[in-house]
Scaffold this motif. Structure first.
Motif, PDB file in Angstrom:
ATOM      1  N   PRO A 148       0.807  -1.064  -0.098  1.00  0.00           N
ATOM      2  CA  PRO A 148      -0.100  -0.052   0.157  1.00  0.00           C
ATOM      3  C   PRO A 148       0.951   1.487   0.004  1.00  0.00           C
ATOM      4  O   PRO A 148       2.124   1.161   0.368  1.00  0.00           O
ATOM      5  CB  PRO A 148      -0.790   0.006   1.308  1.00  0.00           C
ATOM      6  N   PRO A 149       0.412   2.330  -0.641  1.00  0.00           N
ATOM      7  CA  PRO A 149       1.070   3.593  -0.394  1.00  0.00           C
ATOM      8  C   PRO A 149       1.492   4.196   0.914  1.00  0.00           C
ATOM      9  O   PRO A 149       0.919   3.658   1.890  1.00  0.00           O
ATOM     10  CB  PRO A 149       0.427   4.652  -1.131  1.00  0.00           C
ATOM     11  N   LEU A 150       2.457   4.863   1.009  1.00  0.00           N
ATOM     12  CA  LEU A 150       2.965   5.283   2.383  1.00  0.00           C
ATOM     13  C   LEU A 150       1.876   6.443   2.672  1.00  0.00           C
ATOM     14  O   LEU A 150       1.623   7.303   1.771  1.00  0.00           O
ATOM     15  CB  LEU A 150       4.486   6.031   2.034  1.00  0.00           C
ATOM     16  N   PRO A 165      -8.238   7.829   4.323  1.00  0.00           N
ATOM     17  CA  PRO A 165      -9.362   7.288   3.881  1.00  0.00           C
ATOM     18  C   PRO A 165      -9.726   6.074   4.433  1.00  0.00           C
ATOM     19  O   PRO A 165      -8.932   5.257   4.711  1.00  0.00           O
ATOM     20  CB  PRO A 165      -8.842   6.969   2.298  1.00  0.00           C
ATOM     21  N   PRO A 166     -11.154   5.798   4.523  1.00  0.00           N
ATOM     22  CA  PRO A 166     -11.864   4.589   5.083  1.00  0.00           C
ATOM     23  C   PRO A 166     -11.033   3.393   4.311  1.00  0.00           C
ATOM     24  O   PRO A 166     -10.913   3.249   3.202  1.00  0.00           O
ATOM     25  CB  PRO A 166     -13.109   4.675   4.617  1.00  0.00           C
ATOM     26  N   GLY A 167     -10.581   2.403   5.172  1.00  0.00           N
ATOM     27  CA  GLY A 167     -10.155   1.213   5.093  1.00  0.00           C
ATOM     28  C   GLY A 167      -8.618   1.397   4.448  1.00  0.00           C
ATOM     29  O   GLY A 167      -7.820   0.412   4.383  1.00  0.00           O
ATOM     30  N   ALA A 168      -7.840   2.464   4.464  1.00  0.00           N
ATOM     31  CA  ALA A 168      -6.493   2.514   3.896  1.00  0.00           C
ATOM     32  C   ALA A 168      -5.593   2.349   4.954  1.00  0.00           C
ATOM     33  O   ALA A 168      -5.770   2.525   6.213  1.00  0.00           O
ATOM     34  CB  ALA A 168      -6.204   3.871   3.545  1.00  0.00           C
ATOM     35  N   GLU A 169      -4.636   1.370   4.858  1.00  0.00           N
ATOM     36  CA  GLU A 169      -3.771   1.056   5.785  1.00  0.00           C
ATOM     37  C   GLU A 169      -2.652   2.443   6.055  1.00  0.00           C
ATOM     38  O   GLU A 169      -2.072   2.877   5.135  1.00  0.00           O
ATOM     39  CB  GLU A 169      -2.789  -0.078   5.252  1.00  0.00           C
ATOM     40  N   LEU A 170      -2.097   2.578   7.337  1.00  0.00           N
ATOM     41  CA  LEU A 170      -1.308   3.323   7.709  1.00  0.00           C
ATOM     42  C   LEU A 170       0.117   2.948   7.520  1.00  0.00           C
ATOM     43  O   LEU A 170       0.546   1.937   8.065  1.00  0.00           O
ATOM     44  CB  LEU A 170      -1.522   3.925   9.127  1.00  0.00           C
ATOM     45  N   ARG A 171       0.920   3.495   6.902  1.00  0.00           N
ATOM     46  CA  ARG A 171       2.391   3.228   6.777  1.00  0.00           C
ATOM     47  C   ARG A 171       3.319   4.268   6.677  1.00  0.00           C
ATOM     48  O   ARG A 171       3.310   5.425   5.954  1.00  0.00           O
ATOM     49  CB  ARG A 171       2.456   2.583   5.234  1.00  0.00           C
TER      50      ARG A 171
END
Length: 151
Positions: A31-33, A82-88
């Protein structure tokens, strides 16, 4: 499923024996940073949004709370998840990303508990015009030297 895998494995084994190329196996993209790191001319290495805009924390907020609302949020834009986006975080950056719920229900990204904002005073990536008495850049601990630079 087992019947489909066996012929594929057999084809790979035969291709290997004859030096033929292997079928490409798709590796999922990470997933994007959520945040990135950049060097600034005035305040050192700082956290940025994915587009390279400096991120700030607000001294008048306490961990887990949002104090910048209304007209404050017109000049200091919250970094939203955004909803459901993974934090990286970028690899090698110490600290913890999380979220806090804003009064409007949006989920704002936090770094070590501090909600993150962009400043409208910054005209482009690398600007730090939003730093003042109560607004500070985030200088991450253990930030690696960006590729192509010497440290």
């Amino acid at each position: 499923m087992r019947r489909r895998v066996a012929p594929l494995l057999a084809a790979i084994a035969i291709a290997s024996c004859f030096g033929l190329p292997h079928p490409a196996v798709a590796v999922p993209e990470p997933p994007p940073l959520t945040v990135n790191v950049a060097d600034t001319d005035t305040l050192g290495r700082v956290l940025t949004d994915p587009q390279g805009h400096t991120l700030y924390r607000y001294d008048l907020e306490r961990a887990g709370t949002v104090g910048c609302t209304g007209t404050c949020a017109d000049t200091h834009k919250p970094l939203l998840n955004p909803p459901g986006a993974e934090l990286r975080l970028p690899p090698g950056i110490a600290g913890t990303l999380g979220t806090v719920t804003r009064p409007d229900g949006a989920h704002q990204v936090t770094y070590d508990g501090s909600p993150l904002y962009r400043s409208t005073a910054d005209l482009g990536p690398g600007d730090t015009n939003g730093a003042d008495l109560h607004w500070h850049v985030i200088n991450p601990r253990n930030a690696p030297v960006p590729a192509g630079t010497t440290g």
